[in-house]
Design an enzyme around this catalytic site. Sequence first.
Site, PDB file in Angstrom:
ATOM      1  N   GLU A 320      30.339  43.240  55.867  1.00  0.00           N
ATOM      2  CA  GLU A 320      29.053  43.078  56.877  1.00  0.00           C
ATOM      3  C   GLU A 320      27.777  43.480  56.007  1.00  0.00           C
ATOM      4  O   GLU A 320      26.986  42.806  56.381  1.00  0.00           O
ATOM      5  CB  GLU A 320      29.237  44.089  58.202  1.00  0.00           C
ATOM      6  CG  GLU A 320      28.454  43.391  59.273  1.00  0.00           C
ATOM      7  CD  GLU A 320      28.586  43.996  60.463  1.00  0.00           C
ATOM      8  OE1 GLU A 320      28.734  45.459  60.610  1.00  0.00           O
ATOM      9  OE2 GLU A 320      28.904  43.512  61.607  1.00  0.00           O
ATOM     10  N   HIS A 349      55.809  45.150  49.276  1.00  0.00           N
ATOM     11  CA  HIS A 349      57.089  44.000  49.777  1.00  0.00           C
ATOM     12  C   HIS A 349      56.374  43.136  50.578  1.00  0.00           C
ATOM     13  O   HIS A 349      56.871  42.408  51.545  1.00  0.00           O
ATOM     14  CB  HIS A 349      58.036  44.957  50.618  1.00  0.00           C
ATOM     15  CG  HIS A 349      58.746  46.043  49.808  1.00  0.00           C
ATOM     16  ND1 HIS A 349      59.972  45.750  49.189  1.00  0.00           N
ATOM     17  CD2 HIS A 349      58.215  47.317  49.526  1.00  0.00           C
ATOM     18  CE1 HIS A 349      60.328  46.888  48.766  1.00  0.00           C
ATOM     19  NE2 HIS A 349      59.186  47.825  48.749  1.00  0.00           N
ATOM     20  N   LYS A 453      26.713  35.134  69.280  1.00  0.00           N
ATOM     21  CA  LYS A 453      26.694  35.793  70.531  1.00  0.00           C
ATOM     22  C   LYS A 453      25.849  34.831  71.351  1.00  0.00           C
ATOM     23  O   LYS A 453      26.195  34.668  72.739  1.00  0.00           O
ATOM     24  CB  LYS A 453      25.721  37.183  70.351  1.00  0.00           C
ATOM     25  CG  LYS A 453      26.478  38.158  69.669  1.00  0.00           C
ATOM     26  CD  LYS A 453      25.820  39.455  69.788  1.00  0.00           C
ATOM     27  CE  LYS A 453      26.350  40.656  68.929  1.00  0.00           C
ATOM     28  NZ  LYS A 453      25.365  41.616  68.551  1.00  0.00           N
TER      29      LYS A 453
END
Lengths: 526, 526
Positions: A320, A349, A453
């Site tokens: 960010e 793994h 938004k």
Amino acid sequence: MPSQWTRFAMMSYSDALGHVSLDYSGMLLQQEAFKALEEKAASALAELDAIEKGTVANPDEGRMVGHYWLRDPALSPDPAIAEEIAGTYEAIRQFSSDVHNGKVKSSTGKPFQSFVLIGIGGSALGPQLVNDALGGRGDNMMAHFMDNTDPDGFDRTFDSLEGNLDSTLFIVVSKSGGTAETKNGMLEARRRLEAEGLSFQRQAVAITQKGSSLDRLAEVDGWLRRFPMWDWVGGRTSVLSAVGLLPASLQGIDTDALLEGARYCDSLGRASDWHENPSLVLAMSWLLATNGQAKRALVVLPYKDRLALFAKYLQQLVMESLGKEKDKGGAKVNQGLTLFGNKGSTDQHSYVQQLVEGPDHYLVTFIEVLRDRIGPSMSVDGKNTSGDFLAAFLLGTRQALMQKARPTVTITVPEVNAFHLGLLISLFERAVGLYAAMTGVNAYNQPGVEAGKLSAGQALLCLDMAVEFLHNRKGERFAAVEIAEQIGRKDDAFTIFVMLRHAAYNDDKPVKMAGNSAKDAVFWIS
Amino acid sequence: MPSQWTRFAMMSYSDALGHVSLDYSGMLLQQEAFKALEEKAASALAELDAIEKGTVANPDEGRMVGHYWLRDPALSPDPAIAEEIAGTYEAIRQFSSDVHNGKVKSSTGKPFQSFVLIGIGGSALGPQLVNDALGGRGDNMMAHFMDNTDPDGFDRTFDSLEGNLDSTLFIVVSKSGGTAETKNGMLEARRRLEAEGLSFQRQAVAITQKGSSLDRLAEVDGWLRRFPMWDWVGGRTSVLSAVGLLPASLQGIDTDALLEGARYCDSLGRASDWHENPSLVLAMSWLLATNGQAKRALVVLPYKDRLALFAKYLQQLVMESLGKEKDKGGAKVNQGLTLFGNKGSTDQHSYVQQLVEGPDHYLVTFIEVLRDRIGPSMSVDGKNTSGDFLAAFLLGTRQALMQKARPTVTITVPEVNAFHLGLLISLFERAVGLYAAMTGVNAYNQPGVEAGKLSAGQALLCLDMAVEFLHNRKGERFAAVEIAEQIGRKDDAFTIFVMLRHAAYNDDKPVKMAGNSAKDAVFWIS
């Protein structure tokens, strides 16, 4: 190439007190590569110094950037700020003590046993990291989190609190006070408490900016307490403000040590000689790895379960801060630094296969923790402990990467405690600030999140309009594209389809749907 | 460019029953781009078909690749295999039932209330995903995991079981039987139980290949039960073998539905017309996004808390399968596909800033879940629910990315239940197989992880030798580089330094250290 040992001796850093080491010999570069950045580094240090002194480092929002003052209020450019910080820490200490000794009780007079932090992004990631790294069974209070607007996610948290809602404190965290996910979580929690005859306001505290809608609500409704956030602390660097310290303090975590660790690492991070400055070496390593152009992703691999969330925390801090379309001069640069990771040796793994053999797109950052556990370990092979194996696996992956000429950096700390977690937070906060300065981006704004938004708001508006339209034409069936036409939002047929489909799968609105695909689906209200 | 709706209508897939939709209109490409891959796609489908028929698809290890048979044993090329699968599932059903009804009890005669799965990588990620997505408070048994060789991590699990060790079942999972992390966890657990006077073997089951060291140990020590793994199932695709089904069944999760969902999606994934084949469209989208050269990372964003671990699960499936130095012809290609992610809308408040504004290095894969919760939702704004907001936030981020010409794919499922989780697992397993076929790599081996294991073994050997040397020279202090010289491992001074430093910070070996840095540190045994 000099021997591995010679490179290590030349290209590794340790502070005098043994609190942190940084091995950048795994970058597989010569000293000269770092030296070539000295001028850039010096000016980045000067920029960070100016920030610490109170320059408006976030000009887009006209704000100072003061998270460094949190651990050393005397640094702040204004005595009023220093006083506010100290006052807030004292208020946190006092409130925690009142909760612990039962002076502050729940709405039914019970002592608080657990809390739910309602917050998202910068208002949750820090507290989650602190809880996962330092929390445990012996804590004064158990921590829960609601960090989304997922109804089922809310229910899962409430399920885990079943029978204990009347001994649960709710900490609502939103800097602006208007974060929709947090507001929704707060409303759902309030409803839940009221359904059990409990008073939400008598079990709630707010952490928010003075005068925000949340602040006013908490004041008018008479919540237990309000703690401030400040415009000079960004969400992603707020863990050492009330956002992180209040929950930590309630859990019984040593918040003074958290602050002290960060303050100590800040002091290391001001050294002008880059050899002696671990944050600066880290930032320079990133720059050499990426060419300043996102060439490599940072893969953060702490070999310690307690640091499993650290990569997730850093993902926000780094991405960010550094992922920006424009540099400070306004030129389009599309800067950024991808960061992901988890914990070793678990990840060996998983994706280490690709780190070793895949595209050369990564800078692996190991975090080594020297202390294995409290108390002795058994031998698992007649000689060595589980912890010796963990140390060996880190080295093994490092060597395997080196054999393929893949760069690594290794950070070593003695243990995961409050001091060293504070230290690690500071180490990366400063590295991000320095990297931003060297690449010329504003690390303290986030202009790219507004568009989403706004679009989300439009999607809700489309839903409202579509539902109203179907209401007025009860019983008639319409394709999304027809509804869009009829309500005058021709370009929003896709949005209307998606929002109505979601509504049709839930019983909260009377919307019905037939057909599955864009081609055949119709919607109606009967 | 046609309108968004037209593109969506043309470039999205839904199955007839409404179990899964795939919207690839967000790729922002024309149909022609997909059409150009038709030949490649057809031959990839043929390759997957041959794998399902039992070809040796993993020639490096001389193995068939049979995870598709797990959900449809009739597909397997050998009736003996079909019988083994069916027999194993019956054994799991029977054992779970015996545990649930108290026929199988703990070593002190208590009914089992919880289990600890000891396993790592492919032996843990699947069960962890299933538990997080489908588990809950009402489960028959509570699930815990030990997936590392971190001593403190072991202790945290034991702490959370305090007082309940005698009602805890231990499930030890290692295909080869020799995984060091798992073996260490098993030894530590055994020690812990024995310290409380409990019998580990009477509380343990093994999941491993017949004849492995773990299998023999479990047989000799008389563990409660042994369940098979097969050489034709790789760890990263083992979730629908005993590895995932035994814990799920013990929890009370509907394992038949898990298998059915995967079987159903397998059937969709065999369609020869790519328009009708969601796994194939997904794989083609990846190929178009990456240019077959890792140009973009997959960012997986399920907008649902229950799928928060899905990206971590996929990280192994995708990166371990596709991250390969050489293609099947032996040419050096350094193929790979980076995958990371978490959950929305939480991640909107984290790294979406960079996805929107940073380098154009990503293909965002949204996962949309239509059903919000069990039961009704309140309105949070007078009209809409928390779930409407979640749906709107997904759309908002998708639109924001589209405005910046960033590609997305959206997968939609009605809900997160056993059937749809099985479906999602199959969707991605097949996409990975098809992508590997189209890029020419062996998706079923992992040659790159051996080097790290070998190096780790060498590190432990160096430690043993160094400790022995210091023992023989008691009281004398040596730098790591001197020890290396003396024990004839001149090139391992760095390794010796790191391993001795770790030992010195723990009390299990008598190693002492003075100084912190490569330059001044010395080691001794007094």
